[in-house]
Design an enzyme around this catalytic site. Structure first.
Site, PDB file in Angstrom:
ATOM      1  CD1 TRP A  25      -2.229  -2.253   1.564  1.00 36.36           C
ATOM      2  CD2 TRP A  25      -2.961  -1.141  -0.247  1.00 36.36           C
ATOM      3  NE1 TRP A  25      -3.198  -3.013   0.961  1.00 36.36           N
ATOM      4  CE2 TRP A  25      -3.674  -2.365  -0.144  1.00 36.36           C
ATOM      5  CE3 TRP A  25      -3.245  -0.295  -1.318  1.00 36.36           C
ATOM      6  CZ2 TRP A  25      -4.654  -2.750  -1.075  1.00 36.36           C
ATOM      7  CZ3 TRP A  25      -4.219  -0.665  -2.243  1.00 36.36           C
ATOM      8  CH2 TRP A  25      -4.907  -1.873  -2.114  1.00 36.36           C
ATOM      9  CG  ASP A  39      -4.077   4.031   3.865  1.00 36.26           C
ATOM     10  OD1 ASP A  39      -5.102   3.761   4.524  1.00 36.26           O
ATOM     11  OD2 ASP A  39      -3.808   3.482   2.776  1.00 36.26           O
ATOM     12  CE  LYS A  53      -9.080  -2.250   4.245  1.00 39.24           C
ATOM     13  NZ  LYS A  53      -9.104  -3.379   3.361  1.00 39.24           N
TER      14      LYS A  53
HETATM   15  N1  PMP Z   1      -4.791   1.349   1.729  1.00 40.76           N
HETATM   16  C1  PMP Z   1      -4.898   0.245   2.506  1.00 40.76           C
HETATM   17  C2  PMP Z   1      -4.073   0.163   3.748  1.00 40.76           C
HETATM   18  C3  PMP Z   1      -5.791  -0.768   2.145  1.00 40.76           C
HETATM   19  O1  PMP Z   1      -5.895  -1.856   2.915  1.00 40.76           O
HETATM   20  C4  PMP Z   1      -6.568  -0.638   0.976  1.00 40.76           C
HETATM   21  C5  PMP Z   1      -7.560  -1.671   0.536  1.00 40.76           C
HETATM   22  N2  PMP Z   1      -7.493  -2.896   1.069  1.00 40.76           N
HETATM   23  C6  PMP Z   1      -6.404   0.509   0.198  1.00 40.76           C
HETATM   24  C7  PMP Z   1      -5.518   1.490   0.604  1.00 40.76           C
HETATM   25  C8  PMP Z   1      -7.191   0.724  -1.063  1.00 40.76           C
HETATM   26  O2  PMP Z   1      -8.503   0.926  -0.727  1.00 40.76           O
HETATM   27  P1  PMP Z   1      -9.660   1.033  -1.812  1.00 40.76           P
HETATM   28  O3  PMP Z   1      -9.641  -0.255  -2.578  1.00 40.76           O
HETATM   29  O4  PMP Z   1     -10.880   1.203  -0.991  1.00 40.76           O
HETATM   30  O5  PMP Z   1      -9.363   2.205  -2.661  1.00 40.76           O
END
Ligand code: PMP
Length: 361
Positions: A102, A172, A196
Site C-alpha cells: 500500500w 492511511d 474493514k
Molecule cells: N490502503 C490500505 C491500507 C488498504 O488496505 C486498501 C484496501 N485494502 C487501500 C488502501 C485501497 O482501498 P480502496 O480499494 O478502498 O481504494
C-alpha cells in the site's frame, strides 16, 4: 441462519447486530415509508443520520473541532491522489515511508504530483517491519510525511505514532482505524477506506486538521478537494448514503461495546492468541518481526507451500472463509477486525493444530 467465520481483509465482517438493525429498517426507515437507500441526501432524516454518525465518530476517536471529518467516495485509492493535491501547497516534495504494497501504491500516485521521497524502506527485508524512526531521512522542506498505519497485505502495523516534528504526519489507516484508541491530534490528516472496521465499501473517511485546508492545487478535481467537501458537509456531490448510514450503526455498536478501549482489549486478545499458536508451532511461521505485527491482519505461511490449497479448502469446509493471503505475497492471512469474534480465532487455532497434526512432519 448460518454465519461464516469471515477472515476477509475487506470488504469484511460486520457486526451481526448492525446487519439486524439495518434489516429491520430496510423497507421503512422509521415511518418514512422508504429505505435509507432511497432517500434524498438532503432530507431531514438523512441529514440527521449523517450528523449523528459524525458526532459518534468524533466521540469515539476524540476528534476535536480543530479537525474536519469528511465522508467521501473513491476509497483510500482516491486519497492517494487527494493527499498531494490538497497538501502540497507551494511545496514540491513529500516524504514517504515504504512498508509494503500500500505504501508503494501511495508513492506511485504521489509521483504524479510531486517528488515522492522514500525516506525509509523495509523492502530489503521483504517488508517484515516498520523501518525504525531513527533511520528515516526526512526532508525539512517536505509538505508532509506519509505512512501506512497498517499494511493490510503484509500485516505490518505502527504501534507508536512516529515523531516527525512540525511537518504534518499523514496516515492511511484503512485497516486500523477504530481498532484501538489513537491520538488524532498527532496527525495532520488520517484517511481510511470503510470496508474493514467502519462499514461497507464505497465510503472513505478523511480526518484533517482545519488549518491544512485551503491549499489545494487549482486543478484539483472537486470531488477530491477537502476544503470544498468540508464547506459542504461532505455533500458537494451525492455521498455514499447507505454506506454512511451503516457506518453510523457500526459507530453506535462500538460505543455499546465499550468504545475503542474495549475494542483494543478484544483485538489484542484475539491477535495474541493467534500469534502465540503460530510461534509455538514448527509448521506455521509469521514473516513479520514481533514488534511490528498487525493486530488486524495476521499473516502466516505453511512449512510446505504446496499444502496451501488444502489448508484453505479444509478451512472452508469447517466454516472459515477467506484465509488465503493476498495474491502478491501468498501464504495465509487472517483479518481479525472488530466484528470477528474470538470464537472465530479459537476455531482457526483448532483447525490449524489439526491440519498440522495431519500434514506436519
Ligand atoms: N490502503 C490500505 C491500507 C488498504 O488496505 C486498501 C484496501 N485494502 C487501500 C488502501 C485501497 O482501498 P480502496 O480499494 O478502498 O481504494
Amino acid at each position: 441462519m448460518k454465519r461464516a467465520f469471515n477472515f476477509s481483509a475487506g470488504p469484511a465482517a460486520l457486526p451481526l447486530e448492525v446487519l439486524e438493525e439495518a434489516a429491520a429498517e430496510l423497507f421503512d426507515y422509521r415511518g418514512t415509508g422508504m429505505s435509507v437507500m432511497e432517500m434524498s441526501h438532503r432530507s431531514d432524516e438523512f441529514v440527521e443520520i449523517a450528523q449523528r454518525a459524525e458526532a459518534d465518530l468524533r466521540e469515539l476517536l476524540g476528534v476535536s473541532d480543530d479537525y474536519a471529518v469528511l465522508f467521501l467516495q473513491g476509497g483510500a485509492t482516491a486519497q492517494f491522489a487527494a493527499v498531494p493535491l490538497n497538501l502540497l501547497g507551494e511545496k514540491v516534495a513529500a516524504d514517504h515511508v515504504n512498508t509494503g504494497a500500500w505504501a508503494k501504491k501511495a508513492i506511485s500516485e504521489a509521483k504524479h504530483y510531486c517528488r515522492a521521497n522514500v525516506v525509509a524502506s523495509s523492502e530489503a527485508t521483504n517488508f517484515d517491519r516498520v523501518p525504525p524512526r531513527a533511520e528515516w531521512k526526512l526532508d525539512r522542506n517536505a509538505a508532509y510525511v506519509h505512512i501506512i498505519g497498517n499494511e493490510t497485505i503484509g500485516g505490518v502495523e505502527y504501534h507508536d505514532i512516529p515523531d516527525v516534528g512540525s511537518v504534518p504526519l499523514v496516515s492511511d489507516m484503512s485497516s486500523t482505524l477504530l481498532s484501538r484508541p489513537i491520538d488524532v491530534s498527532r496527525f495532520g490528516a488520517i484517511y481510511a477506506g470503510a470496508q474493514k472496521n467502519i462499514g461497507p465499501a464505497g465510503l472513505v473517511l478523511v480526518i484533517v486538521r482545519r488549518d491544512l485546508l485551503g491549499r489545494a492545487r487549482a486543478d484539483t478535481p472537486s470531488v477530491l478537494d477537502w476544503k470544498l467537501n468540508a464547506d459542504n458537509d461532505s455533500m458537494y456531490n451525492t455521498p455514499a448514503t447507505y454506506s454512511w448510514y451503516i457506518a453510523g450503526l457500526v459507530f453506535r455498536w462500538i460505543k455499546r461495546q465499550g468504545g475503542l478501549v474495549a475494542m483494543e482489549q478484544r483485538n489484542r486478545a484475539k491477535a495474541q492468541k493467534l500469534y502465540r499458536a503460530i510461534d509455538a508451532s514448527n509448521f506455521y511461521r509469521c514473516p513479520v518481526v514481533e514488534r511490528d505485527r498487525s493486530l488486524m491482519n495476521v499473516t502466516f505461511t505453511l512449512a510446505d507451500e504446496s499444502l496451501d490449497k488444502a489448508f484453505v479448502k479444509g478451512a472452508e469446509a469447517a466454516g472459515m472463509q477467506t484465509l488465503k493471503g493476498h495474491r502478491s505475497v501468498g501464504g495465509m492471512r487472517a483479518s481479525l477486525y472488530n466484528a470477528v469474534p474470538e470464537a472465530a480465532v479459537d476455531a482457526l487455532i483448532e483447525y490449524m493444530a489439526s491440519f498440522e497434526a495431519e500434514h506436519g512432519a
